[in-house]
Enzyme design. Sequence first.
Site, mmCIF file in Angstrom:
data_model
loop_
_atom_site.group_PDB
_atom_site.id
_atom_site.type_symbol
_atom_site.label_atom_id
_atom_site.label_comp_id
_atom_site.label_asym_id
_atom_site.label_seq_id
_atom_site.Cartn_x
_atom_site.Cartn_y
_atom_site.Cartn_z
ATOM 1 N N ASP A 236 0.861 -1.267 0.004
ATOM 2 C CA ASP A 236 0.129 -0.086 -0.046
ATOM 3 C C ASP A 236 0.943 1.387 0.033
ATOM 4 O O ASP A 236 1.907 1.169 0.616
ATOM 5 C CB ASP A 236 -1.046 -0.015 1.054
ATOM 6 C CG ASP A 236 -1.837 1.161 1.312
ATOM 7 O OD1 ASP A 236 -2.730 1.286 0.515
ATOM 8 O OD2 ASP A 236 -1.505 2.093 2.446
ATOM 9 N N GLU B 113 1.759 -0.555 -5.021
ATOM 10 C CA GLU B 113 0.703 0.652 -5.380
ATOM 11 C C GLU B 113 1.663 1.653 -5.579
ATOM 12 O O GLU B 113 2.129 2.237 -4.592
ATOM 13 C CB GLU B 113 -0.157 0.892 -3.993
ATOM 14 C CG GLU B 113 -1.143 1.626 -4.473
ATOM 15 C CD GLU B 113 -2.155 2.350 -3.389
ATOM 16 O OE1 GLU B 113 -3.464 2.616 -3.527
ATOM 17 O OE2 GLU B 113 -1.772 2.196 -2.318
#
Length: 698
Positions: free
Chosen positions: A342, A380
């Site tokens: 993330d 990401e």
Amino acid sequence: MHEATTTPSAAGLSLETGPRPGAVVQTDGTTFTLWAPAAERVELALIGDDGSQRNLDLAHTGEFWTGFVPGIGAGQRYGYRVHGPFDPSHGLRFDPSKLVLDPYARAIDGELDFGSPLIYDSSDGDSAGHVPVGVVVADSEPPPPISKPVHWGETVIYELHTKGFTKLHPDVPEQQRGTYAGLAHPSVIKYLTDLGVTSVELLPIHHFLTEPSIAARGLPNYWGYNTLGFFAPHAPYSSSGSRGEQVTEFKAMVAAFHAAGIEVILDVVYNHTAEGGFDGPTLSFRGIDNRAYYRLSHGAAMYDVTGTGNSVDTSHPQVRRLVMDSLRYWVEEMGVDGFRFDLAVTLVRNERHEVDIPDHPFLAEVAADPVLGRVKLIAEPWDVGPFGYQVGNFGTPWSEWNGKFRDSVRDVWRNTSDGVKDLAYRLSGSSDLYGDDGRYPYASINFVTAHDGFTLRDLVSYDHKHNEANHEDNRDGTDDNRSWNCGVEGETDDPGVITLRKRQMANLMSTLILSTGVPMITAGDECGRTQDGNNNAYCQDDEISWFDWSLPAAWSDQLDLTKKLIALRAAHPALRQWHYFSGQPDVPGGRKDLSWIAPQGGEMTDADWFDGNLRTIGMFLRGDALRATDAEGNALTDSSFLLALNATPEIRNVVVPDASWAPAYEVVLDTSKSMVTEVEAGATVPLAPRCLVLLRAL
């Protein structure tokens, strides 16, 4: 609040050499080690079942504090009290009245008391009893590895939420619904194997907390992007207990997936922690070494590039060690097969908070690590800080979430794209992003939806977000949805609108799975899951987010289509290319490995490529020009395919390539269900409005 009995000497402790951080169980006791280089004193707090404490001083050696406690074993709850200067204006947040969690704790027990002022270091009170604590966990055997590792080129990812996927499952025993054991249930695994996915990507399962501001609205952090412990499985997802049982149950879940041939990939959040901003609670890192663990500006203020109030500082060697140790632990001890990072850009910012690709030591350490070298790594590739959008820049060995694929495919099917130039890159593996640094098409994780945003059904049912249930006056969530409601906002009984929406869902799913790269499907998109227009359901631990198991039967047409697409991809190497297309013939006068076909027949011209109104295109894949081999090293060959799509609202007459390409074609897939079964070379055929057709050369 329970009174702590403090032992000021190191009675009962013995110094260990070469300390391993965390609690390490030995035959006659446990060694506890904490990295706290700026601390003046560290106490180990052993917590009884009744909340009583036995506090023991750890011995100082180098940057570590360590000691051995006889008679202590698995299941013991513990925390630390770290002494040192308290000077928030200079980033120093030591406060021994705050019981802090071991960053290396392998299990976590207890809840955060959101209403207590004692969790904040502005309070003079003891936070014990109001904060989660660590649990001693003994080493145990890892789950068996997957029998046949899944090559990147064969991967189909299914993103799901551990709790939400089984909370309503009728076959899962009630006490196991929403847990690791629930995911391991044979009915759940059978659904996934029947669907054909190769890998599950679990939303965060590192132990996480709800932010106090969200709790104040009477809501939870449901998604889990608020990590407290990087080694501990989230305890509330355990059906068997929180005193180490969550570790055993997680391992059993991984073993069940591996036995079914399915990989387990974790969505991991190393970019920030659950301690929030400057005024957040002191739970672990802040009370151990605030200036090391977090990015600070001007000496004290939190430098936030995550939007959560804090950012973990991986420019510090020991913080990187924590992340690397955590990753290796989840691979070697917990058996997982990969990670999705993330806000990965936060992890590659240097000590000046600048994006440092490709030279950040975190990237070098990951690339050189033999354990991480055998698992899947997905970035990401953005955060919310300066120059935070880094799609295409992570380099080997990384794959990346391809946000440009999502945007391009959405725009084409809602009929707002600027021609088909960008779509062609996305269909063929995004070589413009990943083809210049030695990577392969599977560096592109293709997705149309994810947990964050509309579901596929909502993408074709809503023009605007409807997040009122989040109690933020519908201000949260993105407004850039690139969605189209097909003429009516929200649910409708209009059969024409329903038919159009189902076709659009079929078009989007077909484009996703048939494109070169690695497709990622969001759980429920294969069977019409809806969030009622909520595009930011991070705080909805209810039917808005949970998987509705009545949908697979009600939406069997969409489910059958998804199964068919995944099976086609698995059966035909031409539909899952491992190498980028050369765009050149392999012999003089031959056909290219990839050709783009114009609606009027023949290959696309420059005028076609620069026609901003063109939204009809064909993609011819030569099956006998694959640059790939099977497991035995034999060259792969396949049928040739022609993929044609018409994203306009009108019928488009298109000319099929002449017999020099193929004598005829069979219709393998038609989202409009209007095509005949076979098509002759050179024929002019009407492509229905808003449809995708896959033809196999005969």
